[in-house]
Design an enzyme around this catalytic site. Structure first.
Site, short mmCIF file in Angstrom:
data_model
loop_
_atom_site.label_atom_id
_atom_site.label_comp_id
_atom_site.label_asym_id
_atom_site.label_seq_id
_atom_site.Cartn_x
_atom_site.Cartn_y
_atom_site.Cartn_z
N GLU A 137 0.83 -1.22 0.00
CA GLU A 137 0.00 0.00 0.00
C GLU A 137 0.86 1.27 0.00
O GLU A 137 0.77 2.11 0.89
CB GLU A 137 -0.93 -0.01 1.21
CG GLU A 137 -1.88 -1.20 1.20
CD GLU A 137 -2.88 -1.21 2.34
OE1 GLU A 137 -2.55 -0.68 3.42
OE2 GLU A 137 -3.98 -1.74 2.17
N GLU A 180 -5.64 -8.11 -1.38
CA GLU A 180 -6.37 -8.13 -0.11
C GLU A 180 -7.83 -7.83 -0.38
O GLU A 180 -8.14 -6.91 -1.15
CB GLU A 180 -5.87 -7.05 0.86
CG GLU A 180 -4.49 -7.26 1.39
CD GLU A 180 -4.09 -6.17 2.39
OE1 GLU A 180 -4.97 -5.60 3.06
OE2 GLU A 180 -2.88 -5.90 2.49
C1 BG6 Z 1 -4.83 -3.08 4.73
C2 BG6 Z 1 -3.50 -3.54 5.29
O1 BG6 Z 1 -4.85 -1.70 4.69
O2 BG6 Z 1 -5.98 -3.40 5.45
C3 BG6 Z 1 -3.58 -4.74 6.21
O3 BG6 Z 1 -2.57 -3.82 4.26
C4 BG6 Z 1 -4.79 -4.60 7.11
O4 BG6 Z 1 -2.36 -4.81 6.91
C5 BG6 Z 1 -6.02 -4.57 6.25
O5 BG6 Z 1 -4.86 -5.56 8.11
C6 BG6 Z 1 -7.33 -4.57 7.02
O6 BG6 Z 1 -7.34 -3.50 7.90
P1 BG6 Z 1 -7.63 -3.69 9.45
O7 BG6 Z 1 -7.44 -2.34 10.03
O8 BG6 Z 1 -9.03 -4.17 9.55
O9 BG6 Z 1 -6.64 -4.70 9.93
#
Ligand code: BG6
Length: 482
Positions: A179, A381
């Site tokens: 990111e 993701e």
């Molecule tokens: C992304 C990150 O922004 O979102 C992850 O790359 C992160 O590391 C994921 O875990 C989900 O966000 P959160 O805050 O729910 O863990």
């Protein structure tokens, strides 16, 4: 006639994680302190805090996380049972170079990842390796102010070269920075750049923004990324490098041309700015006025422009959880979000953590990125953070997660039929892990439940959720049985 509504043969189904959120063992086998090891636990109501010294009264969720460091065999076996073709994880920089400025790597740290790669090979799982998932050596924050300093480039390159050499036959797909556009957001100087001091050397006030430092740090990351791509191609010409964006898709709230232009500018400077540099190899013209307005003057060295031009990436990846609206009317209702919130969209539902759920937004995002760069795409993701509860028989029936994923996967299939070259999907996080945003365990994403709680208790036992069997069937049918 070919059925266009299907995933291509060899589609890379899998799951994603990050070292700091799963490994634990934060100070074992010579590992140094990483910036995220200094982040306290928090919640939706209470922001995580950065402490400059370990505070015994605080809880640091990365320190044990879910203990993947000692349980990786079981976890990878479970991923294999689901049929994973790909596993995304990050190498923790401070396992390899504990302080970041050593000249020789820590052998024990390398041996840990040797074991991970061997285990993945055993099950024929393709690794997708993030070189830095916000995990920077804390020592370099203290001594040179993290990525604000150009010196970071040489430390990063020493680290990336060591791992690319060592794993040149194990890895094909690399992501230099998770990111990378996160640092374009105000107040993300520490998380995304390891920056702890202002220009005068005083401790940075995290409630005040400093665009100059953030964008200078980003320039250093661009150069480090490009040099890594160039070096990587020398080490193994088959290496493929990906850009990685956090994609908070922005919609104009209305068809008011003011809203349309606002959304366009948001997309440019918060999303495309980084991918344009990484894919095209130069700073886009729309950034000039932005820098002027923000008072940013970048220090660039002769040769930087050529490095950026030569070290462009091969494929695009991004994280996608939600979309938000933007509006020229400052009184519109707001919603929360991943790293960033925005104006509420009246057509969408929200998750428990107030992230708007928008599967069609994923298809829209795939189209816009593919139209722009015309290179293969991976969704690195995507998932639903939710509270999971166990019924009286010990089952976790996470139908809400299955619904979320099913709707997103349907849109992926539609995007492929509409011509997008999507080659992989690693769902976040395939196993419950520490939330990045809030530091909670309660916010669970996995197909595998981990018995670990926010107060630090729990046996760390792994339990398959209902979504585990569902995802196994999705992969076995190559996305036909949703
Ligand atoms: C992304 C990150 O922004 O979102 C992850 O790359 C992160 O590391 C994921 O875990 C989900 O966000 P959160 O805050 O729910 O863990």
């Amino acid at each position: 006639m070919n059925n266009l509504y299907q995933f291509p043969k060899g589609f890379l189904w899998g799951g994603a994680t990050a070292a700091n959120q799963i490994e634990g063992a934060w100070n074992e086998d010579g590992k140094g302190v990483s910036t995220l090891d200094m982040f306290t636990g928090g919640s939706i109501h209470q922001k995580r805090r950065i402490t400059l010294e370990m505070d015994p009264a605080e809880r640091y969720p990365t320190h044990e996380a879910i203990d993947f460091y000692h349980r990786y065999e079981e976890d990878i076996r479970l991923f294999a049972e689901m049929g994973f073709k790909m596993f995304r994880f990050s190498i923790n920089w401070t396992r390899i170079f504990p302080n970041g400025d050593e000249l020789e790597p820590n052998q024990k740290g390398l041996e840990f990842y040797d074991r991970i790669f061997a285990e993945l090979k055993k099950y024929n799982i393709e690794p997708l390796v993030t070189i830095a998932h916000y995990e920077f050596p804390f020592h370099l924050s203290k001594t040179i102010n993290g990525w604000a300093s150009r010196e970071m480039i040489e430390h990063y390159l020493r680290y990336s070269e060591v791992i690319m050499n060592r794993y040149k036959d194990d890895v094909k797909y690399w992501i230099p920075f998770n990111e990378i556009n996160c640092i374009t957001l105000s107040h993300k100087a520490y998380q995304a750049g390891g920056i702890i001091s202002d220009e005068n050397g005083s401790l940075i006030d995290l409630t005040k923004d400093n665009a100059q430092l953030r964008f200078q740090a980003l320039h250093h990351q661009f150069v480090a990324s490009a040099l890594t791509v160039m070096k990587g191609k020398e080490i193994n010409p088959n290496f493929q490098f990906g850009s990685m964006l956090t994609h908070f898709t922005f919609y104009p709230l209305t068809c008011n041309p003011e809203d349309i232009m606002l959304a366009t500018r948001e997309m440019q400077m918060k999303i495309y700015f980084c991918s344009d540099v990484l894919h095209r190899g130069y700073y886009p013209s729309y950034s000039k006025l932005f820098f002027q307005q923000e008072g940013v003057t970048l220090q660039q060295e002769p040769g930087d422009a050529e490095i950026l031009r030569k070290g462009t990436v091969d494929f695009t990846t991004f994280s996608y959880y939600m979309s938000v609206c933007v509006s020229s009317d400052p009184n519109q209702e707001q919603t929360g979000g991943n790293l960033l919130g925005g104006v509420k969209n009246p057509y969408l539902q929200e998750s428990e953590w107030k992230w708007q759920i928008d599967p069609i937004g994923l298809r829209y995002t795939l189209h816009t990125l593919y139209d722009r760069y015309q290179v293969p795409l991976m969704i690195a993701e995507n998932g639903l953070g939710a509270v999971d509860t166990m019924d009286e028989n010990g089952n976790i029936n996470d139908d809400y997660r299955i619904d979320y994923l099913r709707e997103h996967i349907k849109e992926m299939k539609q995007a492929i039929a509409e011509g997008v070259d999507l080659i992989g999907y690693t769902s976040w996080a395939c196993i419950d892990s520490v939330s990045l945003g809030t530091g909670e365990m309660k916010k669970r994403y996995g197909f595998i439940y981990v018995d670990k709680h926010d107060d630090g208790t729990g046996s760390l036992k792994r339990i398959k959720k209902k979504s585990f069997d569902w995802y196994r069937e999705v992969i076995a049918s190559n996305g036909e049985n949703l």
